[in-house]
Design a protein around this motif. Sequence first.
Motif, PDB file in Angstrom:
ATOM      1  N   SER A 142       0.850  -1.192   0.000  1.00  0.00           N
ATOM      2  CA  SER A 142       0.000   0.000   0.000  1.00  0.00           C
ATOM      3  C   SER A 142       0.879   1.232   0.000  1.00  0.00           C
ATOM      4  CB  SER A 142      -0.900   0.019   1.244  1.00  0.00           C
ATOM      5  OG  SER A 142      -1.551   1.271   1.381  1.00  0.00           O
ATOM      6  N   ASN A 143       0.373   2.310  -0.606  1.00  0.00           N
ATOM      7  CA  ASN A 143       1.135   3.549  -0.507  1.00  0.00           C
ATOM      8  C   ASN A 143       1.161   4.087   0.922  1.00  0.00           C
ATOM      9  OD1 ASN A 143      -1.458   4.628  -0.293  1.00  0.00           O
ATOM     10  ND2 ASN A 143      -1.202   6.119  -1.960  1.00  0.00           N
ATOM     11  N   ALA A 144       0.267   3.567   1.771  1.00  0.00           N
ATOM     12  CA  ALA A 144       0.297   3.936   3.192  1.00  0.00           C
ATOM     13  C   ALA A 144       1.575   3.464   3.871  1.00  0.00           C
ATOM     14  CB  ALA A 144      -0.923   3.356   3.907  1.00  0.00           C
ATOM     15  N   ALA A 145       2.285   2.519   3.245  1.00  0.00           N
ATOM     16  CA  ALA A 145       3.561   2.054   3.797  1.00  0.00           C
ATOM     17  C   ALA A 145       4.640   3.120   3.693  1.00  0.00           C
ATOM     18  CB  ALA A 145       4.019   0.797   3.070  1.00  0.00           C
ATOM     19  N   GLY A 146       4.422   4.121   2.838  1.00  0.00           N
ATOM     20  CA  GLY A 146       5.456   5.112   2.604  1.00  0.00           C
ATOM     21  C   GLY A 146       5.120   6.513   3.056  1.00  0.00           C
ATOM     22  N   ILE A 147       3.918   6.713   3.610  1.00  0.00           N
ATOM     23  CA  ILE A 147       3.522   8.049   4.057  1.00  0.00           C
ATOM     24  C   ILE A 147       2.556   7.890   5.233  1.00  0.00           C
ATOM     25  CG2 ILE A 147       1.549   8.232   2.485  1.00  0.00           C
ATOM     26  CD1 ILE A 147       2.342  11.189   2.089  1.00  0.00           C
ATOM     27  N   PRO A 148       2.687   8.689   6.289  1.00  0.00           N
ATOM     28  CA  PRO A 148       1.804   8.531   7.449  1.00  0.00           C
ATOM     29  C   PRO A 148       0.340   8.772   7.079  1.00  0.00           C
ATOM     30  CG  PRO A 148       3.685   9.908   8.004  1.00  0.00           C
ATOM     31  CD  PRO A 148       3.703   9.735   6.516  1.00  0.00           C
ATOM     32  N   ARG A 149      -0.533   7.971   7.658  1.00  0.00           N
ATOM     33  CA  ARG A 149      -1.960   8.117   7.468  1.00  0.00           C
ATOM     34  C   ARG A 149      -2.662   8.110   8.820  1.00  0.00           C
ATOM     35  NH1 ARG A 149      -2.320  10.134   2.501  1.00  0.00           N
ATOM     36  NH2 ARG A 149      -2.129   8.624   0.790  1.00  0.00           N
ATOM     37  N   ASN A 181       9.227  -8.407  -5.876  1.00  0.00           N
ATOM     38  CA  ASN A 181       8.847  -7.006  -5.989  1.00  0.00           C
ATOM     39  C   ASN A 181       7.551  -6.731  -5.225  1.00  0.00           C
ATOM     40  OD1 ASN A 181      10.806  -5.848  -8.120  1.00  0.00           O
ATOM     41  ND2 ASN A 181      10.067  -7.714  -9.114  1.00  0.00           N
ATOM     42  N   THR A 182       7.260  -5.449  -5.046  1.00  0.00           N
ATOM     43  CA  THR A 182       6.003  -5.063  -4.413  1.00  0.00           C
ATOM     44  C   THR A 182       5.268  -4.063  -5.293  1.00  0.00           C
ATOM     45  OG1 THR A 182       7.137  -3.346  -3.121  1.00  0.00           O
ATOM     46  CG2 THR A 182       6.779  -5.459  -2.047  1.00  0.00           C
ATOM     47  N   VAL A 183       3.957  -4.099  -5.206  1.00  0.00           N
ATOM     48  CA  VAL A 183       3.091  -3.106  -5.834  1.00  0.00           C
ATOM     49  C   VAL A 183       2.343  -2.409  -4.708  1.00  0.00           C
ATOM     50  CG1 VAL A 183       1.079  -2.730  -7.297  1.00  0.00           C
ATOM     51  CG2 VAL A 183       2.838  -4.361  -7.996  1.00  0.00           C
ATOM     52  N   SER A 184       2.397  -1.080  -4.690  1.00  0.00           N
ATOM     53  CA  SER A 184       1.787  -0.310  -3.602  1.00  0.00           C
ATOM     54  C   SER A 184       0.656   0.557  -4.145  1.00  0.00           C
ATOM     55  CB  SER A 184       2.844   0.557  -2.909  1.00  0.00           C
ATOM     56  OG  SER A 184       3.750  -0.249  -2.187  1.00  0.00           O
ATOM     57  N   PRO A 185      -0.572   0.067  -4.034  1.00  0.00           N
ATOM     58  CA  PRO A 185      -1.712   0.837  -4.529  1.00  0.00           C
ATOM     59  C   PRO A 185      -2.049   2.002  -3.604  1.00  0.00           C
ATOM     60  CG  PRO A 185      -2.230  -1.517  -4.292  1.00  0.00           C
ATOM     61  CD  PRO A 185      -0.978  -1.251  -3.534  1.00  0.00           C
ATOM     62  N   GLY A 186      -2.702   2.998  -4.182  1.00  0.00           N
ATOM     63  CA  GLY A 186      -3.380   4.007  -3.390  1.00  0.00           C
ATOM     64  C   GLY A 186      -4.840   3.618  -3.270  1.00  0.00           C
ATOM     65  N   SER A 187      -5.699   4.608  -3.125  1.00  0.00           N
ATOM     66  CA  SER A 187      -7.134   4.338  -3.007  1.00  0.00           C
ATOM     67  C   SER A 187      -7.622   3.598  -4.242  1.00  0.00           C
ATOM     68  CB  SER A 187      -7.903   5.654  -2.858  1.00  0.00           C
ATOM     69  OG  SER A 187      -7.534   6.311  -1.663  1.00  0.00           O
ATOM     70  N   THR A 188      -8.243   2.443  -4.014  1.00  0.00           N
ATOM     71  CA  THR A 188      -8.713   1.575  -5.092  1.00  0.00           C
ATOM     72  C   THR A 188     -10.148   1.168  -4.787  1.00  0.00           C
ATOM     73  OG1 THR A 188      -6.455   0.747  -5.373  1.00  0.00           O
ATOM     74  CG2 THR A 188      -8.219  -0.530  -6.392  1.00  0.00           C
ATOM     75  N   ASP A 229      -9.042   1.472 -10.322  1.00  0.00           N
ATOM     76  CA  ASP A 229      -9.835   0.266 -10.472  1.00  0.00           C
ATOM     77  C   ASP A 229      -8.927  -0.911 -10.109  1.00  0.00           C
ATOM     78  OD1 ASP A 229     -12.450  -0.876 -11.894  1.00  0.00           O
ATOM     79  OD2 ASP A 229     -10.752  -2.126 -12.497  1.00  0.00           O
ATOM     80  N   PRO A 230      -9.456  -1.996  -9.550  1.00  0.00           N
ATOM     81  CA  PRO A 230      -8.602  -3.144  -9.254  1.00  0.00           C
ATOM     82  C   PRO A 230      -7.768  -3.614 -10.440  1.00  0.00           C
ATOM     83  CG  PRO A 230     -10.720  -3.439  -8.189  1.00  0.00           C
ATOM     84  CD  PRO A 230     -10.836  -2.191  -9.027  1.00  0.00           C
ATOM     85  N   ALA A 231      -8.283  -3.456 -11.653  1.00  0.00           N
ATOM     86  CA  ALA A 231      -7.534  -3.874 -12.836  1.00  0.00           C
ATOM     87  C   ALA A 231      -6.259  -3.063 -13.015  1.00  0.00           C
ATOM     88  CB  ALA A 231      -8.409  -3.761 -14.081  1.00  0.00           C
ATOM     89  N   ASP A 232      -6.253  -1.802 -12.551  1.00  0.00           N
ATOM     90  CA  ASP A 232      -5.038  -0.992 -12.648  1.00  0.00           C
ATOM     91  C   ASP A 232      -3.905  -1.614 -11.835  1.00  0.00           C
ATOM     92  OD1 ASP A 232      -6.327   1.009 -14.198  1.00  0.00           O
ATOM     93  OD2 ASP A 232      -7.147   1.908 -12.376  1.00  0.00           O
ATOM     94  N   ILE A 233      -4.254  -2.136 -10.674  1.00  0.00           N
ATOM     95  CA  ILE A 233      -3.258  -2.769  -9.811  1.00  0.00           C
ATOM     96  C   ILE A 233      -2.849  -4.121 -10.397  1.00  0.00           C
ATOM     97  CG2 ILE A 233      -2.687  -3.337  -7.439  1.00  0.00           C
ATOM     98  CD1 ILE A 233      -3.765  -0.419  -7.998  1.00  0.00           C
ATOM     99  N   ALA A 234      -3.835  -4.850 -10.898  1.00  0.00           N
ATOM    100  CA  ALA A 234      -3.559  -6.170 -11.468  1.00  0.00           C
ATOM    101  C   ALA A 234      -2.632  -6.076 -12.679  1.00  0.00           C
ATOM    102  CB  ALA A 234      -4.867  -6.851 -11.864  1.00  0.00           C
ATOM    103  N   ASP A 235      -2.789  -5.045 -13.484  1.00  0.00           N
ATOM    104  CA  ASP A 235      -1.913  -4.878 -14.641  1.00  0.00           C
ATOM    105  C   ASP A 235      -0.462  -4.670 -14.212  1.00  0.00           C
ATOM    106  OD1 ASP A 235      -3.961  -5.179 -16.451  1.00  0.00           O
ATOM    107  OD2 ASP A 235      -4.268  -3.035 -16.769  1.00  0.00           O
ATOM    108  N   ALA A 236      -0.265  -3.929 -13.123  1.00  0.00           N
ATOM    109  CA  ALA A 236       1.090  -3.723 -12.608  1.00  0.00           C
ATOM    110  C   ALA A 236       1.685  -5.035 -12.109  1.00  0.00           C
ATOM    111  CB  ALA A 236       1.082  -2.680 -11.488  1.00  0.00           C
ATOM    112  N   VAL A 237       0.877  -5.830 -11.416  1.00  0.00           N
ATOM    113  CA  VAL A 237       1.332  -7.136 -10.946  1.00  0.00           C
ATOM    114  C   VAL A 237       1.701  -8.032 -12.129  1.00  0.00           C
ATOM    115  CG1 VAL A 237       0.630  -9.260  -9.769  1.00  0.00           C
ATOM    116  CG2 VAL A 237       0.016  -7.037  -8.800  1.00  0.00           C
ATOM    117  N   ALA A 238       0.825  -8.072 -13.124  1.00  0.00           N
ATOM    118  CA  ALA A 238       1.068  -8.928 -14.284  1.00  0.00           C
ATOM    119  C   ALA A 238       2.351  -8.538 -15.000  1.00  0.00           C
ATOM    120  CB  ALA A 238      -0.121  -8.862 -15.242  1.00  0.00           C
ATOM    121  N   PHE A 239       2.629  -7.247 -15.062  1.00  0.00           N
ATOM    122  CA  PHE A 239       3.885  -6.806 -15.666  1.00  0.00           C
ATOM    123  C   PHE A 239       5.085  -7.305 -14.864  1.00  0.00           C
ATOM    124  CE2 PHE A 239       7.273  -3.549 -15.262  1.00  0.00           C
ATOM    125  CZ  PHE A 239       7.878  -3.743 -16.495  1.00  0.00           C
ATOM    126  N   LEU A 240       5.047  -7.140 -13.544  1.00  0.00           N
ATOM    127  CA  LEU A 240       6.203  -7.485 -12.720  1.00  0.00           C
ATOM    128  C   LEU A 240       6.500  -8.980 -12.705  1.00  0.00           C
ATOM    129  CD1 LEU A 240       5.836  -5.026  -9.709  1.00  0.00           C
ATOM    130  CD2 LEU A 240       7.637  -5.042 -11.445  1.00  0.00           C
TER     131      LEU A 240
END
Length: 263
Positions: A142-149, A181-188, A229-240
């Motif tokens: 999650s992008n929350a891993a890199g910035i306080p929330r 690798n990791t994928v860090s989504p924002g609001s999805t 959209d969840p597909a935006d995150i899935a596309d990044a995973v599929a690439f990696l």
Amino acid sequence: MSAGTGLAGKLALVTGAGRGIGEAVVAALVEQGARVLATDLAPEGVTALADKYGGQVTARALDVTDPGAVEALVAEAERTLGPLDIAVNVAGILRSSDVVDLTDEDWAATFAVNTNGVFHVSRSVARRMAGRGRGSIVTVASNAAGIPRAGLAAYAASKAAAVMFTKCLGLEVASRGVRCNTVSPGSTLTDMQRALWTASTDQEEATRRVIEGDLATHRTGIPLGRIADPADIADAVAFLVSDRARHITMHDLYVDGGATLRA
């Protein structure tokens, strides 16, 4: 099927696959010709995926917090389905609370799934992948891993731990041909995101607030002007996990529309 990804015929394990990002990851991998072992604590969602995709998806219930169950499932998969080429850690939970009100139970449960679960699955598959000299592991953080929330201390801390764990694992197994690798989504737009919205707020209004940000909670908006959209995150995973990313490891890919300003 996309050409040149190298995913056709490969076997992938996906946790948290019953809905949301996990379901989208299964769809993306299947579209590119992979076979998927789809797992989730609740079996209904992954069973539906197996029905939808036929022989390309095998459904199994899995509690990632149970190391014995994880090891047994991985061993069974390798025995009956073949060697695992890919593992994607998606299973996760979010329990929001200010730290002063955060219970021991919620803290422990968050780490049990978001951090310990990643450890259990990654350790089990990495042992086998390293022995074969190939493989790819992706952790959805999650992008929350890199910035306080505000209100997300347990979630953010658990995801930050998962990111660093995955990088350390990647360093250890790189010489044996395994990429991590990791994928860090924002609001999805998932059930987890909707759970953060109050019952009195309709989706359009809630979406607008997320995009615009909230000064009171020191939260920036989303520069690209949309929730993922969840597909935006899935596309990044599929690439990696694909051959197109064959020289990428120990990388944390933010997919958040610029929300963290890459802080």
